[in-house]
Design an enzyme around this catalytic site. Structure first.
Site, PDB file in Angstrom:
ATOM      1  N   SER A 668     -26.937 -23.797  16.938  1.00  0.00           N
ATOM      2  CA  SER A 668     -26.424 -24.921  16.009  1.00  0.00           C
ATOM      3  C   SER A 668     -25.086 -24.506  15.375  1.00  0.00           C
ATOM      4  O   SER A 668     -24.136 -24.466  16.308  1.00  0.00           O
ATOM      5  CB  SER A 668     -27.553 -25.046  14.805  1.00  0.00           C
ATOM      6  OG  SER A 668     -27.221 -26.141  13.866  1.00  0.00           O
ATOM      7  N   ASP A 741     -32.984 -33.510  20.487  1.00  0.00           N
ATOM      8  CA  ASP A 741     -32.436 -32.813  19.007  1.00  0.00           C
ATOM      9  C   ASP A 741     -32.594 -33.977  18.022  1.00  0.00           C
ATOM     10  O   ASP A 741     -32.212 -35.037  18.212  1.00  0.00           O
ATOM     11  CB  ASP A 741     -31.035 -32.665  19.263  1.00  0.00           C
ATOM     12  CG  ASP A 741     -30.544 -31.423  18.227  1.00  0.00           C
ATOM     13  OD1 ASP A 741     -30.907 -31.745  17.224  1.00  0.00           O
ATOM     14  OD2 ASP A 741     -29.962 -30.507  18.591  1.00  0.00           O
ATOM     15  N   HIS A 775     -34.436 -29.825  17.690  1.00  0.00           N
ATOM     16  CA  HIS A 775     -33.303 -28.897  17.338  1.00  0.00           C
ATOM     17  C   HIS A 775     -33.723 -27.212  17.429  1.00  0.00           C
ATOM     18  O   HIS A 775     -33.104 -26.369  18.076  1.00  0.00           O
ATOM     19  CB  HIS A 775     -32.898 -29.131  16.012  1.00  0.00           C
ATOM     20  CG  HIS A 775     -31.596 -28.497  15.672  1.00  0.00           C
ATOM     21  ND1 HIS A 775     -30.423 -28.560  16.326  1.00  0.00           N
ATOM     22  CD2 HIS A 775     -31.417 -27.211  14.964  1.00  0.00           C
ATOM     23  CE1 HIS A 775     -29.397 -27.640  15.626  1.00  0.00           C
ATOM     24  NE2 HIS A 775     -29.981 -27.310  14.892  1.00  0.00           N
TER      25      HIS A 775
END
Length: 800
Positions: A668, A741, A775
């Site tokens: 991330s 995601d 994610h």
């Protein structure tokens, strides 16, 4: 709907930049042994801490689980067949035991192949409710704790699309349940339905600051499907299975009983919906009903909130944070902005807190005004309450102790909330006469439980505070050698009985009953270490400084048997990190790492590779500091490079590594960090960036902790964007991203476009897109393949 995928979509960069068809792979034996483990059970306890419930689940999900039907609407991801979140992680077994018993008891009567979620104790804490998901839907079950017996009390027609689909009634004998209406309409297939017109959105000229949300409504068909999936009837169900209708269908997003159980507060979502913000900013109406379902008062109406002032301390106007006051039978408490919700306005007080007694015929009464933005209020079983406010720009937080007899207040905490060394801890809590969680106070004494981070290490503590004089007395400091103790709850202050969790680098976290007066500890659980193969690796927290004097830390792992005093070979180094923003150097340099934390290798770090001859610096500190009027991101890149260099220098000075063989990685924002380091520094042989965002013009109204928009500071957005500097990136990089995601800003498109730019500019880069993953990665097949990809990449870049 998701479409089944047979193989990974994998793209090689290398010499040919060719697409390669490849099946799922597994990592080497050393890594697989650690990754393919049996997860220990989770533990949940009732407030009295006399019952323990052990929850069991699989270590990973399967691709089949990820490949179930899914619809993405208004920020939700739900399974339209079973009517529950498609991202929920299920429990597959339950066991119970009394706290001081020697062993667990298997719960009898569980459903076949259970998929358990949303567990909640009844108000009298004698029963545990849970949902079970079948092939057709969600049903409600209860467990009698004394007999350890489960039974089903509803059909599989619950609506859990908006979260927990039930609430216990005060009598502990019945529950209020959200169920699917019998006349529910069929869902619309937008791919086969011919539109009746174009999708049109308008702007009215007002300035706002909305981030790049995922999974929003896109057209009228989506709106109708959201209506269909979110609408629910309220049904009252007894633990014996008797049903009666309570309220007709609506989109119920909040259900809360008053402390005395006489009133029910319901919040419903209204139209018009939005295509630019998720459902939590749709219009909402909050009303209070008696337990027969008769309306008492509509207490709040919130309009569609598409327009918001800039800044993390800005809020919407009107009543917000409306809850029941925990220490009275039926009183509402809420906050309202005094600055129009706009943090840029200069005012003496930001928020006003109001109390509103049932039946709400009189006007709400002002209770307190906050200098900063209201955060929360904790009530007590004494004559006081504690209000907390905060302000993002300064990172300041203040806590006020309110004397409820005369409404006077005193500040009991005023500090930078990132300053962990001065954290006074949190008040120990218990249930009051209404069954509500409040600050536990006896004889004007309360207790604060703190993590105990200091310059010299971590020492969790218990402080006794006199609520009249505010004087404190330290009654316990944990100073265990070679292990760590987390204080969970004070069971009996007079006897000195405390519930704790103990762990060490090699001892799995387990619950203990400790007497802080005589020091004796009794083990309550005995979970084994599932990672025995790394029990002999060397682990230490190292401290070092950045070139500007900021103190940094990281947890260093070295292979078992590595001779630290006289190394015969220099090791390649792997650094895993995640940047954090601060407003001053002192808090940025504080250490929150403990060498006695249990070593839990996961795909979220590089720890696995210590078994393959690498040195690993995990959770390396990467502070980004903006003091005074400067914002952290004004100097993001030079600070990032300085952090990385300091980490490499520190391990190199110990004599352990070959600094020409250093890799950096992150997930991330850590992936964003990695791409920037490879772009702007020559200190790395390669890098691994997972599920990141690389073009900040695609997140133009803020990202991470950046409040300013692109047009405020275009130079900051452009300089920080690896995509804008793709022509400078010539270091081997592995890009990984979940193809589904769901995180704001980190669209899969970010990685795809960045890869395309790097590929066409001649950079040595490889991209891996993981089917069905969000994610955070969940499927066993994908996680093991990620480990294989990383292993192959690191071996090639650092060893071959």
């Amino acid at each position: 709907m998701r479409i089944k995928t047979a193989v990974l979509a994998l793209l090689f960069a290398g010499m040919t930049f060719a697409q390669e068809n490849i099946t799922y792979q597994q990592p080497s034996a050393e890594i697989l042994q650690l990754a393919d483990f049996q997860r220990a059970p989770g533990v949940i306890m009732n407030s009295k801490k006399d019952w323990m419930v052990f929850t069991y689940r699989n270590t990973y999900k399967s691709l089949d689980e990820l490949n179930m039907p899914e619809m993405k609407l208004a920020g939700l991801r739900v399974n339209p067949v079973t009517n529950i979140s498609s991202t929920v992680t299920y429990i597959n077994n339950l066991k119970v035991r009394k706290l001081k018993d020697k062993s667990e008891t298997q719960v009898k009567g569980l459903p076949a192949n259970p998929k358990i979620s949303y567990t909640n104790f009844s108000p009298d804490e004698k029963t545990l409710a849970f949902t079970n998901t079948t092939a057709k839907g969600v049903e409600l079950w209860v467990v009698d704790l004394a007999s350890a017996t489960a039974k089903k009390i509803s059909r599989d027609n619950l609506n859990a699309n908006l979260g927990t689909p039930y609430v216990w009634m005060k009598d502990s004998k019945s529950l209020l349940v959200k169920s699917i209406p019998d006349d529910r309409k069929a869902l619309i297939d937008s791919k086969t339905t011919i539109p009746t017109g174009p999708t049109v959105s308008t702007a009215d000229g007002k300035v706002s600051q909305n981030r790049t949300y995922q999974d929003l409504l896109k057209n009228p068909q989506d709106e109708q499907n959201f209506d269909t999936l979110a609408n629910a009837e309220l049904v009252k169900i007894s633990v014996d299975g008797n049903e009666s209708t309570f309220k007709n269908a609506a989109i119920y997003t909040g259900m809360s009983l008053s402390p005395d159980g006489s009133l029910l507060m319901l919040t419903t979502i209204q139209r018009p919906y939005s295509y630019i913000v998720p459902l939590n900013r749709f219009p909402m109406t909050t009303a209070v009903y008696d337990i027969a379902g008769k309306l008492v008062k509509t207490v709040n109406e919130v309009p569609l909130t598409e327009i918001m002032p800039k800044g993390f301390s800005s809020v919407r106007t009107g009543k917000r944070s409306m809850t029941w006051r925990d220490d009275e039978p039926a009183t509402l408490v809420y906050a309202e902005a005094l600055d129009g919700g706009d943090q840029s306005k200069s005012v003496e007080f930001r928020d006003e807190v109001f109390l509103w007694k049932a039946p709400f015929s009189a006007e709400p009464q002002s209770f307190f005004k906050t200098k900063q933005r209201f955060n929360n209020i904790d009530w007590s079983n004494g004559n006081f309450a504690v209000i907390t406010d905060s302000w993002y720009d300064t990172r300041n937080t203040k806590s006020y102790l309110i004397n409820l007899k005369d409404n006077t207040h005193r500040i009991i905490d005023d500090r930078n909330y990132q300053d962990v060394y001065t954290d006074p801890g949190s008040f120990n809590q218990s249930k009051n006469q209404y069954g509500r969680t409040v600050i536990d106070a006896k004889d004007d004494k309360a207790y604060l439980v703190g993590d105990g981070f200091t310059k010299t290490g971590q020492f969790p503590f218990i402080d006794e505070i006199d609520v009249n004089t505010l004087s404190k007395k330290r009654v316990y400091t944990s100073k265990l050698k070679n292990s760590k103790e987390d204080i969970i709850d004070i069971l009996d202050a007079k006897k000195g009985e405390v519930l704790v969790v103990e762990q060490s680098a090699n001892l799995y976290p387990n619950y203990f009953l400790r007497n802080i007066k005589n020091g004796k500890a009794t083990a309550l659980t005995k979970f084994a270490n599932p990672f025995e193969s790394i029990k002999n690796v060397h682990k230490e927290v190292i401290k070092y400084k950045r070139n500007d004097g900021v103190e940094l830390t990281g947890t260093l792992y070295l292979p078992a048997g590595f001779d630290r005093k006289n190394p015969k070979e220099k090791l390649p180094l792997l650094i895993w990190a995640y940047p954090t923003e601060y407003k001053d150097k002192n808090t940025a340099g504080q250490n929150t790492q403990n060498p006695n934390d249990f070593t839990f290798p996961s795909y979220g770090s590089f720890i696995y590779w210590v078994t393959k001859g690498y040195a690993v610096l995990d959770d390396a500190a990467f502070p980004i500091i903006g003091e005074g009027k400067s914002e952290p991101n004004d100097s993001f890149v030079p600070q990032l490079v300085a952090n990385g260099k300091a980490a490499i220098d520190a391990v190199d000075q110990l004599g352990y590594i070959d600094r020409s063989k250093v890799a950096v990685g992150g997930h991330s924002y850590g992936a964003f960090m990695t791409a920037n380091l490879l772009t702007h520094s020559k200190n790395y042989a390669c890098g691994i960036a997972r599920s990141g965002a690389y073009n900040r013009t695609l997140t133009p109204f803020g990202f991470q902790s950046e409040q300013r928009n692109y047009w405020d500071v275009p130079e900051v957005y452009n300089t920080m964007s690896p995509f804008m500097n793709a022509d400078k990136m010539k270091t081997p990089m592995l890009l990984i991203h979940g193809e589904a995601d769901n995180n704001p800003g980190t669209f899969t498109l970010q990685t795809e476009r960045y890869f395309q730019a790097l590929k066409n500019l001649g950079a040595p880069v490889r991209m891996v897109l993981l089917p069905l993953e969000s994610h955070g990665y969940a499927a066993r097949e994908n996680i093991l393949h990620v480990l294989w990809e990383q292993d192959q990449f690191l071996e090639k870049c650092l060893k071959k």
